[in-house]
Design a protein around this motif. Sequence first.
Motif, PDB file in Angstrom:
ATOM      1  N   UNK A  94      -4.246  -4.889  -9.752  1.00  0.00           N
ATOM      2  CA  UNK A  94      -4.398  -4.054  -8.557  1.00  0.00           C
ATOM      3  C   UNK A  94      -5.883  -3.805  -8.334  1.00  0.00           C
ATOM      4  N   UNK A  95      -6.374  -4.167  -7.162  1.00  0.00           N
ATOM      5  CA  UNK A  95      -7.696  -3.713  -6.734  1.00  0.00           C
ATOM      6  C   UNK A  95      -7.469  -2.609  -5.716  1.00  0.00           C
ATOM      7  N   UNK A  96      -7.765  -1.388  -6.099  1.00  0.00           N
ATOM      8  CA  UNK A  96      -7.579  -0.236  -5.225  1.00  0.00           C
ATOM      9  C   UNK A  96      -8.905   0.068  -4.557  1.00  0.00           C
ATOM     10  N   UNK A  97      -9.031  -0.319  -3.297  1.00  0.00           N
ATOM     11  CA  UNK A  97     -10.257  -0.107  -2.546  1.00  0.00           C
ATOM     12  C   UNK A  97     -10.144   1.054  -1.592  1.00  0.00           C
ATOM     13  N   UNK A  98     -11.262   1.461  -1.050  1.00  0.00           N
ATOM     14  CA  UNK A  98     -11.270   2.591  -0.143  1.00  0.00           C
ATOM     15  C   UNK A  98     -10.587   2.321   1.182  1.00  0.00           C
ATOM     16  N   UNK A  99     -10.509   1.051   1.565  1.00  0.00           N
ATOM     17  CA  UNK A  99      -9.887   0.667   2.838  1.00  0.00           C
ATOM     18  C   UNK A  99      -8.544  -0.006   2.638  1.00  0.00           C
ATOM     19  N   UNK A 100      -8.449  -0.862   1.617  1.00  0.00           N
ATOM     20  CA  UNK A 100      -7.196  -1.563   1.358  1.00  0.00           C
ATOM     21  C   UNK A 100      -6.977  -1.718  -0.143  1.00  0.00           C
ATOM     22  N   UNK A 101      -5.731  -1.923  -0.492  1.00  0.00           N
ATOM     23  CA  UNK A 101      -5.321  -2.154  -1.873  1.00  0.00           C
ATOM     24  C   UNK A 101      -4.748  -3.573  -1.941  1.00  0.00           C
ATOM     25  N   UNK A 102      -5.227  -4.368  -2.898  1.00  0.00           N
ATOM     26  CA  UNK A 102      -4.719  -5.724  -3.095  1.00  0.00           C
ATOM     27  C   UNK A 102      -3.949  -5.761  -4.401  1.00  0.00           C
ATOM     28  N   UNK A 103      -2.704  -6.195  -4.323  1.00  0.00           N
ATOM     29  CA  UNK A 103      -1.851  -6.332  -5.498  1.00  0.00           C
ATOM     30  C   UNK A 103      -1.632  -7.821  -5.731  1.00  0.00           C
ATOM     31  N   UNK A 104      -1.846  -8.266  -6.963  1.00  0.00           N
ATOM     32  CA  UNK A 104      -1.897  -9.698  -7.221  1.00  0.00           C
ATOM     33  C   UNK A 104      -1.170 -10.032  -8.518  1.00  0.00           C
ATOM     34  N   UNK A 105      -0.494 -11.165  -8.542  1.00  0.00           N
ATOM     35  CA  UNK A 105       0.142 -11.701  -9.745  1.00  0.00           C
ATOM     36  C   UNK A 105      -0.489 -13.057  -9.991  1.00  0.00           C
ATOM     37  N   UNK A 162      -5.049   1.394   2.351  1.00  0.00           N
ATOM     38  CA  UNK A 162      -5.249   2.580   1.519  1.00  0.00           C
ATOM     39  C   UNK A 162      -5.173   3.805   2.418  1.00  0.00           C
ATOM     40  N   UNK A 163      -4.071   4.534   2.291  1.00  0.00           N
ATOM     41  CA  UNK A 163      -3.859   5.752   3.096  1.00  0.00           C
ATOM     42  C   UNK A 163      -3.870   6.950   2.135  1.00  0.00           C
ATOM     43  N   UNK A 164      -2.768   7.638   2.002  1.00  0.00           N
ATOM     44  CA  UNK A 164      -2.685   8.738   1.045  1.00  0.00           C
ATOM     45  C   UNK A 164      -2.379   8.172  -0.339  1.00  0.00           C
ATOM     46  N   UNK A 165      -2.683   8.930  -1.402  1.00  0.00           N
ATOM     47  CA  UNK A 165      -2.376   8.429  -2.748  1.00  0.00           C
ATOM     48  C   UNK A 165      -0.901   8.082  -2.944  1.00  0.00           C
ATOM     49  N   UNK A 166      -0.011   8.966  -2.575  1.00  0.00           N
ATOM     50  CA  UNK A 166       1.409   8.717  -2.822  1.00  0.00           C
ATOM     51  C   UNK A 166       1.906   7.511  -2.025  1.00  0.00           C
ATOM     52  N   UNK A 167       1.519   7.417  -0.770  1.00  0.00           N
ATOM     53  CA  UNK A 167       1.963   6.311   0.068  1.00  0.00           C
ATOM     54  C   UNK A 167       1.419   4.976  -0.447  1.00  0.00           C
ATOM     55  N   UNK A 168       0.141   4.960  -0.825  1.00  0.00           N
ATOM     56  CA  UNK A 168      -0.483   3.711  -1.267  1.00  0.00           C
ATOM     57  C   UNK A 168       0.053   3.256  -2.610  1.00  0.00           C
ATOM     58  N   UNK A 169       0.105   4.156  -3.577  1.00  0.00           N
ATOM     59  CA  UNK A 169       0.586   3.779  -4.909  1.00  0.00           C
ATOM     60  C   UNK A 169       2.065   3.411  -4.887  1.00  0.00           C
ATOM     61  N   UNK A 170       2.847   4.081  -4.071  1.00  0.00           N
ATOM     62  CA  UNK A 170       4.269   3.741  -3.965  1.00  0.00           C
ATOM     63  C   UNK A 170       4.446   2.344  -3.379  1.00  0.00           C
ATOM     64  N   UNK A 171       3.623   1.999  -2.397  1.00  0.00           N
ATOM     65  CA  UNK A 171       3.696   0.654  -1.810  1.00  0.00           C
ATOM     66  C   UNK A 171       3.299  -0.409  -2.834  1.00  0.00           C
ATOM     67  N   UNK A 172       2.273  -0.114  -3.638  1.00  0.00           N
ATOM     68  CA  UNK A 172       1.873  -1.044  -4.691  1.00  0.00           C
ATOM     69  C   UNK A 172       2.993  -1.223  -5.705  1.00  0.00           C
TER      70      UNK A 172
END
Length: 297
Positions: free
Chosen positions: A10-21, A36-46
């Motif tokens: 996971x690259x958690x950036x200030x604008x977007x989060x990239x999840x990679x396998x 990257x929006x709110x913590x709960x929304x972003x982490x839940x999506x990841x």
Amino acid sequence: MTEDPLIAGIELGGTKCVVILAQGPDAIHERVEIPTTSPEETLAAAERAIDQWQGFAALGIASFGPVSINPSAADYGFITSTPKPGWAGTDVAKRLGARYGVPAGFHSDVVGAALGEARWGAAAGLADLAYVTVGTGIGVGLIGHGRPVDGLTHSELGHIRPQRSNGDDWTGVCPFHGSCIEGLASGPAIAARTGVKGQDLPPDHPAWEGVVHALAQLLHTITLTGVPRRIVMGGGVMVGSQFLFPRIRQAFRRSLNGYVAIPDIEDVDTFIVPPALGHNAGPLGAIVLGQQALEGR
């Protein structure tokens, strides 16, 4: 030859989060981008993305910061005093590590990018380097002997205060320091000063002189640490404005003025370079963090 393990990153950036396998740049099996929006929304999506994957041996997380990287600290794996609204005090690493039950590596996003470029990119084969990101913020990842150069915490060299250009008294945009490097040369600083986003600002606009002046001083300071054998400069401002590289190299040479007379440094065209992994430097750096966690490093 042993095949590299499958890692979730996971690259958690200030604008977007990239999840990679992935196993590396030539073996990216899945790649998902999340705003990257709110913590709960972003982490839940990841988590929803990672929940679909099976067979990964470890997890690597490279996050915007500041972050707590001391494993013995109560807030290890947290985003700490970030200016990004709503994210200060957010648990990232413990939450995700507990969910997936695999070894988890955690560090800043810029150190992640540095590790990616050191392993597979513009500094491949070099054990000592610096990665400078110039985008929404400005950060520096220092790698020595193949490992992040850490102590009490990670470096925050984007917040050093540069010598100002003659006659320039603009206050800057950093909420903590005003006219630090980030406050003068980041993407938001360029937009605030000119009313135009950096990618839309013509190369001959006078505002670039202040950006070059500040960034050259940052590279001067990094070089004087004695760590990097190469400096890789990435982030949205640099990747979108390649004309900056020759100007920054020239200003850096003037600033250093012959000090540290080492051929590796004096050849500025090979000492200061763009990333080879482009926008995948950070996500692939998260893969390296996962590999290192798996190895117990």
